[in-house]
Design a protein around this motif. Structure first.
Motif, PDB file in Angstrom:
ATOM      1  N   MET A 104       0.837  -1.204   0.000  1.00 18.33           N
ATOM      2  CA  MET A 104       0.000   0.000   0.000  1.00 18.33           C
ATOM      3  C   MET A 104       0.868   1.250   0.000  1.00 18.33           C
ATOM      4  N   ILE A 105       0.401   2.273  -0.695  1.00 18.32           N
ATOM      5  CA  ILE A 105       1.083   3.557  -0.741  1.00 18.32           C
ATOM      6  C   ILE A 105       0.413   4.477   0.271  1.00 18.32           C
ATOM      7  N   ASP A 106       1.190   4.922   1.255  1.00 18.37           N
ATOM      8  CA  ASP A 106       0.652   5.751   2.337  1.00 18.37           C
ATOM      9  C   ASP A 106       0.662   7.224   1.931  1.00 18.37           C
ATOM     10  N   VAL A 107      -0.479   7.883   2.082  1.00 22.86           N
ATOM     11  CA  VAL A 107      -0.662   9.251   1.601  1.00 22.86           C
ATOM     12  C   VAL A 107      -1.036  10.179   2.747  1.00 22.86           C
ATOM     13  N   LEU A 108      -0.398  11.339   2.785  1.00 23.09           N
ATOM     14  CA  LEU A 108      -0.757  12.421   3.697  1.00 23.09           C
ATOM     15  C   LEU A 108      -1.438  13.511   2.877  1.00 23.09           C
ATOM     16  N   VAL A 109      -2.664  13.876   3.251  1.00 25.30           N
ATOM     17  CA  VAL A 109      -3.427  14.917   2.569  1.00 25.30           C
ATOM     18  C   VAL A 109      -3.276  16.217   3.350  1.00 25.30           C
ATOM     19  N   VAL A 110      -2.771  17.262   2.682  1.00 21.48           N
ATOM     20  CA  VAL A 110      -2.538  18.547   3.342  1.00 21.48           C
ATOM     21  C   VAL A 110      -3.343  19.634   2.638  1.00 21.48           C
ATOM     22  N   ASP A 111      -4.307  20.202   3.351  1.00 21.63           N
ATOM     23  CA  ASP A 111      -5.116  21.297   2.801  1.00 21.63           C
ATOM     24  C   ASP A 111      -5.668  22.103   3.959  1.00 21.63           C
ATOM     25  N   ASP A 112      -5.648  23.419   3.828  1.00 19.10           N
ATOM     26  CA  ASP A 112      -6.112  24.258   4.932  1.00 19.10           C
ATOM     27  C   ASP A 112      -7.627  24.186   5.101  1.00 19.10           C
ATOM     28  N   GLY A 135      -3.016  10.122   7.058  1.00 21.10           N
ATOM     29  CA  GLY A 135      -3.069  11.334   7.848  1.00 21.10           C
ATOM     30  C   GLY A 135      -3.627  12.507   7.065  1.00 21.10           C
ATOM     31  N   ARG A 136      -4.114  13.487   7.812  1.00 22.48           N
ATOM     32  CA  ARG A 136      -4.577  14.750   7.234  1.00 22.48           C
ATOM     33  C   ARG A 136      -3.936  15.871   8.018  1.00 22.48           C
ATOM     34  N   ALA A 137      -3.580  16.943   7.338  1.00 26.95           N
ATOM     35  CA  ALA A 137      -2.994  18.105   8.004  1.00 26.95           C
ATOM     36  C   ALA A 137      -3.567  19.358   7.364  1.00 26.95           C
ATOM     37  N   HIS A 138      -3.663  20.415   8.165  1.00 24.01           N
ATOM     38  CA  HIS A 138      -4.272  21.646   7.674  1.00 24.01           C
ATOM     39  C   HIS A 138      -3.322  22.834   7.756  1.00 24.01           C
ATOM     40  N   THR A 139      -2.122  22.591   8.240  1.00 27.00           N
ATOM     41  CA  THR A 139      -1.074  23.610   8.267  1.00 27.00           C
ATOM     42  C   THR A 139       0.244  22.935   7.907  1.00 27.00           C
ATOM     43  N   ALA A 140       1.220  23.754   7.557  1.00 21.79           N
ATOM     44  CA  ALA A 140       2.548  23.211   7.259  1.00 21.79           C
ATOM     45  C   ALA A 140       3.149  22.565   8.499  1.00 21.79           C
ATOM     46  N   ALA A 141       2.924  23.178   9.662  1.00 23.38           N
ATOM     47  CA  ALA A 141       3.476  22.637  10.902  1.00 23.38           C
ATOM     48  C   ALA A 141       2.898  21.258  11.201  1.00 23.38           C
TER      49      ALA A 141
END
Length: 230
Positions: free
Chosen positions: A1-9, A31-37
């Motif tokens: 499986m290819i693990d993906v992190l979705v980043v969008d504010d 994972g999901r992230a909404h900031t660069a940090a």
């Protein structure tokens, strides 16, 4: 499986993109992230193969984050997924090491094409062993992997038919060696001028690879090879 992190504010957009990813075989959202940090923190503690990265983040731009990741030694692959469409940003994304660039708004098919291309790239590199030196043919396969997932008969020039494109594709993809335009024409049962016209279109769109064969006359012969596996 290819693990993906979705980043969008935008929380809603992040959920939609994550849902799209989950529908593509071989990919999973880890994972999901909404900031660069938040994105950086996730990458520091978790394994991530691919980041779908928005450019407009509240604490820094996506491209700034990509450059910082490279400085920190992170080799995670990045596909920009953003509304930023100015040429300067696109060029900076290429120079910073983003593998692809998808402009918002887009549908499921648009993202799926990029993910399928990424999966093809990983398969190509894995098939070459991932280490050691690569010859020109292997380099062409790596650089062509992303492009070959798109349909070869999308946005055909006027006067071109999908049936003839598929015919040329079958001739090249089933040949063990690169073919000349004359050989393609003979095997496809079309005129040489027709074969050359379609070969030029497919070469420009990245679906076939053009090589030169030098003979005794000194004038190189153009030979063509299907860049994909199908």
């Amino acid at each position: 499986m290819i693990d993906v992190l979705v980043v969008d504010d935008d929380f809603h957009v992040a959920e939609i993109n994550a849902a799209y990813v989950s529908q593509v075989s071989g990919f999973r959202v880890t994972g999901r992230a909404h900031t660069a940090a938040q994105a950086l923190a996730t990458l520091e503690r978790s394994h991530v193969d691919l980041v779908l990265l928005d450019h407009y983040l509240p604490d820094e731009t996506g491209l700034s984050l990509v450059r910082r990741l490279r400085q920190l030694g992170h080799r995670t692959d990045v596909i920009m997924v953003t509304a930023a469409r100015d040429v300067g940003t696109v060029q900076d994304a290429m120079r910073s090491g983003a593998l692809q660039y998808l402009v918002k708004p887009f549908g499921f098919s648009g993202l799926r094409a990029k993910l399928d291309g990424y999966a093809a790239l990983r398969r190509t590199v894995a098939g070459l062993g991932g280490r050691g030196d690569a010859g020109q043919e292997q380099v062409d396969r790596i650089f062509g992997a992303f492009r070959t997932t798109d349909s070869p008969h999308t946005e055909l020039p006027k006067g071109h038919s999908a049936a003839t494109v598929n015919l040329i594709r079958r001739v090249l993809s089933t040949s063990g060696d690169p073919l000349s335009a004359h050989e393609v024409a003979a095997r496809a049962g079309v005129s040489r001028s027709t074969a050359q016209r379609y070969l030029k279109h497919l070469e420009r769109s990245g679906h076939i690879i053009l090589t030169l064969k030098y003979g005794d006359t000194g004038r190189p012969e153009h030979r063509y090879r299907w860049a994909g596996t199908h």
